[in-house]
Scaffold this active site. Structure first.
Site, PDB file in Angstrom:
ATOM      1  N   GLY A 189       0.799  -1.286  -0.048  1.00  0.00           N
ATOM      2  CA  GLY A 189       0.181   0.061  -0.126  1.00  0.00           C
ATOM      3  C   GLY A 189       0.749   1.189   0.117  1.00  0.00           C
ATOM      4  O   GLY A 189       0.531   2.067   0.670  1.00  0.00           O
ATOM      5  N   MET A 233      -3.477  -6.721  -2.229  1.00  0.00           N
ATOM      6  CA  MET A 233      -2.833  -7.228  -0.923  1.00  0.00           C
ATOM      7  C   MET A 233      -3.831  -8.142  -0.144  1.00  0.00           C
ATOM      8  O   MET A 233      -3.165  -8.953   0.594  1.00  0.00           O
ATOM      9  CB  MET A 233      -2.536  -6.124   0.040  1.00  0.00           C
ATOM     10  CG  MET A 233      -3.860  -5.084   0.471  1.00  0.00           C
ATOM     11  SD  MET A 233      -3.290  -3.655   1.296  1.00  0.00           S
ATOM     12  CE  MET A 233      -4.751  -2.984   1.677  1.00  0.00           C
ATOM     13  N   HIS A 250      -5.026   0.801   9.388  1.00  0.00           N
ATOM     14  CA  HIS A 250      -6.003   1.346   9.965  1.00  0.00           C
ATOM     15  C   HIS A 250      -7.247   1.610   9.360  1.00  0.00           C
ATOM     16  O   HIS A 250      -8.201   2.073   9.806  1.00  0.00           O
ATOM     17  CB  HIS A 250      -5.637   2.568  10.796  1.00  0.00           C
ATOM     18  CG  HIS A 250      -5.319   3.714   9.694  1.00  0.00           C
ATOM     19  ND1 HIS A 250      -5.111   5.109  10.028  1.00  0.00           N
ATOM     20  CD2 HIS A 250      -5.042   3.861   8.474  1.00  0.00           C
ATOM     21  CE1 HIS A 250      -4.817   5.800   9.115  1.00  0.00           C
ATOM     22  NE2 HIS A 250      -4.656   4.957   7.958  1.00  0.00           N
ATOM     23  N   GLU A 279       2.030   2.491  12.619  1.00  0.00           N
ATOM     24  CA  GLU A 279       0.603   2.868  12.867  1.00  0.00           C
ATOM     25  C   GLU A 279       0.613   3.433  14.272  1.00  0.00           C
ATOM     26  O   GLU A 279       1.268   3.381  15.156  1.00  0.00           O
ATOM     27  CB  GLU A 279      -0.010   1.611  12.903  1.00  0.00           C
ATOM     28  CG  GLU A 279      -0.490   0.970  11.516  1.00  0.00           C
ATOM     29  CD  GLU A 279      -1.523   1.443  10.790  1.00  0.00           C
ATOM     30  OE1 GLU A 279      -2.139   2.693  11.201  1.00  0.00           O
ATOM     31  OE2 GLU A 279      -2.088   0.943   9.782  1.00  0.00           O
ATOM     32  N   GLU A 312      -8.284   3.320  14.795  1.00  0.00           N
ATOM     33  CA  GLU A 312      -6.972   3.282  15.224  1.00  0.00           C
ATOM     34  C   GLU A 312      -7.052   2.182  16.440  1.00  0.00           C
ATOM     35  O   GLU A 312      -8.076   2.178  16.995  1.00  0.00           O
ATOM     36  CB  GLU A 312      -6.507   4.555  15.706  1.00  0.00           C
ATOM     37  CG  GLU A 312      -6.366   5.468  14.686  1.00  0.00           C
ATOM     38  CD  GLU A 312      -5.519   5.747  13.458  1.00  0.00           C
ATOM     39  OE1 GLU A 312      -4.760   4.594  13.622  1.00  0.00           O
ATOM     40  OE2 GLU A 312      -5.692   6.197  12.413  1.00  0.00           O
TER      41      GLU A 312
END
Length: 346
Positions: A189, A233, A250, A279, A312
Site C-alpha cells: 500500500g 494485498m 487502520h 501505525e 486506530e
C-alpha cells in the site's frame, strides 16, 4: 475554569474549522512559497502585488496567521516598513515546493469538498445499523471513489506522501536499525513510492518494492532502486525479506487486517523476515494527554468518517490482531511522529 476561559473554549470549538480554512487559503494563494522565494521576507504591498491580491483582504489573512504563529512580523535591516517572515510551523504546514518538509498535501486533502462532506454524515454512522459516512455522502466507498476520480486520487496520494515524508524521516533518524540485515523490502500500500524512495536513499543496499493497486502504481514516478508492482494485498504480497505497512491497516477492520497480515507473513523470509507496521497506538486511558496522543484520537475520528470499519488501535488490539495473524512476537517503539513502529515476527 474562569468564565472568560469557558467562553474562549466554547468559541474555539464552535469556530474550530476556521484554522484549517484560512490555512488552506494561504496554501492556495502561495503566500509561504512566495515569501520563501523572495528571501524569506516580504512586505504586505510586495506580497499583494506579486500574488495579485487585494491588500486589505490579504492583510486580514496574514493578521490571523500571525496571531496563530504561522508568520512573524519584522523589519528588514535598514528599513522601517514591517514585513512578513515564515515560522517553523509555516514551513512544515504551508510550503508546497519544499515537499520533503511539508504537510500541505495532507491539509489540502482534508479540507477538500470530497473529504469534508462525509463529516456531515458522522452521526448517521454512529447510529445502530448506520451507513458508512463516506458512502452515505458519495454513494461509493473511498477506494472506489479515488480510483474513478483522477483528480481526487492524485490529491489522495499527495496527501499520503506528505505524511510519509515526515514519518519516514523520523523512522530513519530514530529507528533505522529496523532495516538492518534486510536486502529487500516490500511497501504494501505504498502509494506513489515516497516511503521506499526515502528508504533506498538512506539504505542503498536495500532493493525496494512499492506495491499498490494497478491504477496507483501506473501513475507512480520512476524511482531508482524501487520497483513498482500492482496487485491486491488481499490476494497476495510480493516476496521480500520484510513487508512494510504504513497507515494501511487502520483503514480496515480486524478480519481484513488479519488477512493482509497473513499474506505479508507468507511473503517474507522465514528466517530473518518480519513485518514492519507504522501505525498509531492509542492510549488505553483516553484521559491521558501527552506528546502526540491526541493525534491518534483525531485520526480515529477520521477513520470513522472516511472508511467503512477502519480504526486506530490500542496496544491490546494490536496484540490480538497480530496473534490471530500468526505472529509469535512483536515490539512497539514510539518515534517522534504520530505513529509508532511495530515489528512483528513469525
Amino acid at each position: 475554569m474562569s468564565e472568560q476561559e469557558l467562553q474562549l473554549q466554547t468559541w474555539k470549538y464552535a469556530l474550530g474549522f476556521v484554522d484549517a480554512a484560512v490555512i488552506k487559503c494561504a496554501i492556495e494563494l502561495g503566500i509561504a512559497d512566495t515569501i520563501n522565494d523572495h528571501g524569506g521576507h516580504m512586505t504586505l504591498s510586495e506580497l499583494a502585488q506579486t500574488l495579485d491580491c487585494a491588500p486589505s483582504f490579504l492583510f486580514r489573512i496574514l493578521r490571523y496567521l500571525v496571531h496563530q504563529g504561522l508568520f512573524d512580523e519584522r523589519t528588514r535591516d535598514g528599513e522601517t516598513v514591517t514585513g512578513f517572515t515564515l515560522t517553523p510551523i509555516a514551513r512544515r504546514l504551508l510550503l508546497i515546493k519544499d515537499r520533503d518538509a511539508s504537510m500541505a498535501g495532507f491539509l489540502l486533502l482534508q479540507t477538500s469538498p470530497v473529504v469534508l462532506k462525509p463529516w456531515h454524515f458522522l452521526s448517521g454512522r454512529v447510529r445502530t445499523n448506520g451507513s458508512p459516512a463516506f458512502e452515505a455522502a458519495h454513494g461509493v466507498d473511498v477506494w472506489s471513489y479515488a480510483s474513478k476520480d483522477i483528480a481526487h486520487g492524485e490529491h489522495f496520494n499527495n496527501a499520503l506522501a506528505s505524511v510519509a515524508k515526515t514519518t519516514v524521516r523520523a523512522i530513519l533518524h530514530e529507528s533505522v536499525g529496523v532495516f538492518e540485515g534486510l536486502s529487500t523490502v516490500v511497501d504494501v500500500g505504498g502509494g506513489n513510492g515516497t516511503a521506499m524512495r526515502m528508504l533506498v536513499e538512506k539504505c542503498p543496499w536495500i532493493s525496494a518494492i512499492n506495491f499498490d493497486t494497478p491504477h496507483v502504481v501506473e501513475a507512480a514516478p520512476q524511482i531508482q532502486g524501487v520497483q513498482h508492482i500492482g496487485g491486491d494485498m488481499f490476494q497476495s504480497v510480493p516476496k521480500a525479506d520484510a513487508a512494510y505497512l504504513m497507515f494501511v491497516l487502520h483503514d480496515w477492520n480486524d478480519e481484513e487486517c488479519i488477512k493482509i497480515l497473513k499474506n505479508c507473513k507468507d511473503a517474507i523470509d522465514k528466517e530473518k523476515g518480519k513485518v514492519i507496521i507504522v501505525e498509531v497506538v492509542v492510549e488505553e486511558d483516553c484521559s491521558k494527554k501527552h506528546g502526540l496522543s491526541e493525534v491518534g484520537l483525531m485520526l480515529d475520528m477520521l477513520m470513522m468518517a472516511q472508511t467503512r470499519e477502519g480504526k486506530e488501535r490500542t496496544e491490546a488490539e494490536w496484540k490480538n490482531v497480530l496473534a490471530q495473524a500468526g505472529f509469535n512476537t512483536h515490539t512497539i517503539k514510539p518515534i517522534l511522529a504520530a505513529p509508532s513502529v511495530i515489528e512483528a515476527f513469525p
